[in-house]
Design an enzyme around this catalytic site. Structure first.
Site, mmCIF file in Angstrom:
data_model
loop_
_atom_site.group_PDB
_atom_site.id
_atom_site.type_symbol
_atom_site.label_atom_id
_atom_site.label_comp_id
_atom_site.label_asym_id
_atom_site.label_seq_id
_atom_site.Cartn_x
_atom_site.Cartn_y
_atom_site.Cartn_z
ATOM 1 N N HIS A 69 3.291 4.131 12.460
ATOM 2 C CA HIS A 69 2.148 4.653 13.539
ATOM 3 C C HIS A 69 2.399 5.676 14.633
ATOM 4 C CE1 HIS A 69 -1.211 1.373 11.941
ATOM 5 N NE2 HIS A 69 -0.031 1.367 10.946
ATOM 6 N N THR B 196 -14.113 24.892 34.004
ATOM 7 C CA THR B 196 -14.920 24.073 34.810
ATOM 8 C C THR B 196 -16.173 23.715 34.371
ATOM 9 O OG1 THR B 196 -15.726 26.203 35.839
ATOM 10 C CG2 THR B 196 -14.044 25.080 37.040
ATOM 11 N N ASP C 298 -0.595 4.191 0.856
ATOM 12 C CA ASP C 298 -0.985 5.350 1.741
ATOM 13 C C ASP C 298 -0.274 5.294 3.114
ATOM 14 O OD1 ASP C 298 -2.307 2.771 2.104
ATOM 15 O OD2 ASP C 298 -3.818 3.905 3.217
ATOM 16 N N ASP D 6 4.924 -6.239 4.322
ATOM 17 C CA ASP D 6 4.354 -5.272 5.291
ATOM 18 C C ASP D 6 4.302 -5.662 6.757
ATOM 19 O OD1 ASP D 6 3.151 -2.751 5.577
ATOM 20 O OD2 ASP D 6 0.963 -3.412 5.182
ATOM 21 N N HIS E 274 0.930 -1.168 -0.034
ATOM 22 C CA HIS E 274 -0.099 0.119 -0.222
ATOM 23 C C HIS E 274 0.750 1.277 0.032
ATOM 24 C CE1 HIS E 274 0.420 0.976 4.466
ATOM 25 N NE2 HIS E 274 0.507 -0.546 4.414
ATOM 26 N N GLU F 141 -5.049 0.998 2.728
ATOM 27 C CA GLU F 141 -4.894 0.214 3.631
ATOM 28 C C GLU F 141 -5.082 0.684 5.160
ATOM 29 O OE1 GLU F 141 -2.774 -2.668 6.458
ATOM 30 O OE2 GLU F 141 -2.374 -0.637 6.185
ATOM 31 N N SER G 215 -2.373 -6.551 12.115
ATOM 32 C CA SER G 215 -3.215 -7.077 11.287
ATOM 33 C C SER G 215 -3.207 -6.610 9.832
ATOM 34 C CB SER G 215 -4.757 -6.501 11.809
ATOM 35 O OG SER G 215 -5.087 -6.770 13.105
#
Lengths: 454, 454
Positions: free
Chosen positions: A423, A311, A85, A176, A83, A149, A395
């Site tokens: 990530h 508050t 992206d 990947d 992928h 993906e 995954s």
């Protein structure tokens, strides 16, 4: 062939860096133009390395970049998937260098997508170039690189179902994933599935002043925290009824085999700066990541989050909650169980909405196949060491889909490392890993073609 | 005098709207210039209505706008306090009209600060103008309007301690509270204190991929949720040890008296769109808000909060947590108890930081004083109905400080309504309430001067 690689490695890196400079973030509509530019860039590289029938295949979302080289219909065909992206890069302020201004530092390429997955996809493109210089391809190759993906591959399944003839192949090859260490090659053979949700808890019909109302109304943030907390018991088991019903239980032998993977809890803790491991009681770290389903909050927000103090009792609170699944759970089953349970446990005084984002199925790939052996032999050749089969925690939902739609097994020939911070801020990919991937992939094709022919 | 008010009400409103147009948000440094402009605007209005010794008194933070009119040193002196800073206006998208572009709709002024507290402060300025037209002031008046109330009044105490002679007075008058309804006048006689904290929970040393690490590390968001949940037990009692030690326990008679306030749980629920009330077991809604301490999360954030899905385990999670205090708790005591407790309950595998933002002391003001009676009589004159003494849930921390530093009691002559959405989107203030305040305040001065002289 090492010498061609050595002579061209600077150019290969420069080309990759140019691609990484395009912020192909699929999750955020404001990057839509960049996503398309990244696809165009890849298409041009496909043409340069001699792929044919190269095209941007339209989908309801981002296009799929496709190319193929059929040298002889009688030879086996490998379908490469990846992928282009990337994950969103925020929080930007935690990057040491801007995520879309790639730099090479300490022999590592720093950029969003450096490892996941542009860097690994680009190894395949350059492996093709290298094979062209060294006797040509040993088998037929089809390459299909998608752009969604990181947001759930929603349109890939539709594309695959509509193009079964075009995608006809003997095996799927994907880079990947990762391996244990640069001197400890490994191949993933198990992947967890995913069920991902955004939840919204609504209390009062507007934000309230906590002085005037505090103590007399259900505070949606407090309620959300309580609901989230109730999803685990004191042993870190997940409390959703029937959640574990279909979890495949490994035999003692299988668990012992799994735990033979080189792993040190001390090094694991040190690498992420934690004093302790944590998780479901009765399982080792390797098991918690590899064979057990988990539930994590990936994001939470509500109320006043700016500077200083306000508050307020917020009207709404939100969280993103995902579960990693293992064989034989299905994403559909768990998505439904989660939704029902989360709505059921909402206390009176709040309303709850659960919006499933996307899911993916857990898979285990065979280790006794021709393709797996071809990959293991290739790694042994270039690393000088036999790779270990591992069961990773991530995954790749499309592996299960390829199996069900195309009837094909997948080989996960990945060269990333857990420490690559995919990530996360400061994602990077080792120059060693990038080059070693380019070197290893042609061996796979040759081994595979020879074994199938023989 | 009603005719002068009637003749000038359009101008009074126009002047207030001009002031509301200045976004004097003290919590956010980017509005610093606007905060100063709001102070200058007020100073000019002070001069117009004949106040003397008008100045912007510098502090380490925002200036205090001061003015006075001493007509006769033998007469009693009233010190008026208020604030010209306002709460942050976000989330902006939930406002029906922009928070700093005030509009009058359905006889209500919509703007951030319309009620809290610029609208209520401006009643005092216009009450002075009205008295000038009607025989002059009946007593000495000092006016002190600060610019940091919404961020904890950190510099006011220092200013007051350094200017005890300048601020010498007989009573404090504040309009920064509400009343029960436009046909149910009331005066607040009890205010809760405040202890406000920002907490930070840190897990792994960087954001992690939830697939690769999920299930094997403590997720800071899950941990924070669990810690927050543990702060209440199943009866909604707060679990911090010693938290209730100093809470004043009311007699059955006092509780019965308190519950005589007109209140309907059905209307309360309807007004905020909730099917149920909620709170500490064994107490009514009026008690939960008035005489019991509470703990609420005012904001929470961590991980990925953007569009779509990101499978991350955040390194850090944050929350803003505040407690409302009642007599005889002190802000210092509770701040310390909270800090100790929250750090102590952090599970191994995370580190916790607690940063106290600001606090304030709970107070009860006397109902048998000359000043309270002067205020009650004034309201009875203009509303045609005797006001009810109430114990509100909000905090005006400086009331306790005025008592300890200047030895002065306070009268809380406020004209807001619970439904004014202060601290929320669409804050508003009734035109009726604004004008009724201007009409009522002069009666207070006359009643008070007459009673003290007599």
């Amino acid at each position: 062939m090492a010498s061609f690689l050595q002579q061209n490695q600077e150019r290969f890196l420069t080309e990759l860096l140019d691609w990484l400079r395009i912020p192909s973030v699929s999750a955020d509509p404001k990057f839509h133009g960049d996503v398309l530019r990244a696809a165009e860039y890849l298409k041009a590289r496909f043409l340069e390395v001699g792929l044919e029938n190269v095209e941007l295949c339209p989908t309801a979302g981002n296009p799929i970049v496709y190319g193929e080289k059929i040298i002889d219909p009688a030879l086996p065909t490998v379908l490469v998937y990846g992928h282009y992206d990337v994950q969103p890069a925020d929080p930007y302020e935690l990057w040491d260098s801007p995520p879309f201004e790639p730099v090479i530092k300490d022999e590592k390429i720093y950029a969003r997508g450096a490892c996941d997955d542009k860097g690994q996809v680009y190894m395949h493109v350059k492996a093709l170039e290298m094979m062209n210089q060294d006797g040509g391809l040993p088998c037929n190759i089809k390459v299909m690189i998608e752009g969604e993906e990181e947001i759930g591959s929603n349109n890939l399944g539709i594309f695959v179902r509509a193009n079964k003839e075009k995608l006809k192949a003997d095996v799927i090859l994907i880079s990947d994933t990762g391996m244990l260490a640069n001197d400890e090659p490994s191949i993933e053979v198990g992947l967890r599935g995913l069920s991902y949700h955004e939840v919204e808890v609504t209390g009062p019909n507007r934000d309230l002043h906590s002085g005037l109302y505090g103590g007399a109304v259900a505070n949606p943030i407090n309620v959300l925290c309580k609901m989230i907390t109730s999803l685990h018991d004191e042993n870190n088991h997940i409390t959703i009824p029937e959640f574990y019903n279909n979890v495949a239980v490994l035999t003692d032998e299988e668990r012992a085999e799994l735990n033979r993977v080189p792993h040190s809890d001390d090094e694991f803790k040190k690498s992420i700066g934690l004093p302790d491991t944590y998780g479901e009681q009765g399982y080792t770290t390797v098991e918690r990541i590899g064979i057990r389903p988990t539930l994590d909050v990936n994001g939470i927000w509500g109320g006043y989050t700016g500077e200083g103090a306000k508050t307020v009792i917020a009207s709404k609170a939100y969280a993103k909650i995902s579960m990693r699944l293992v064989p034989n759970q299905t994403s559909e089953e768990i998505t439904q169980l989660f939704q029902q349970h989360f709505e059921r446990i909402a206390p009176s005084g709040v309303t709850v909405k659960v919006k499933p984002h996307h899911g993916g199925e857990p898979v285990v790939t065979p280790t006794d196949s021709v393709a797996y052996k071809a990959a293991a032999d290739a790694m042994e050749t270039t690393f000088g060491k036999r790779p270990i089969p591992t069961r990773g925690g991530g995954s790749i939902p499309i592996v299960a889909m390829f199996k069900s739609e195309l009837g094909l097994d997948t080989v996960l020939l990945g060269f990333g490392l857990d420490s690559d911070a995919i990530h996360s801020p400061n994602e990077h990919y080792g120059v060693f890993n990038f080059l070693k991937g380019i070197e290893t992939i042609p061996h796979f094709y040759r081994n595979y073609a020879a074994a199938v022919k023989g």
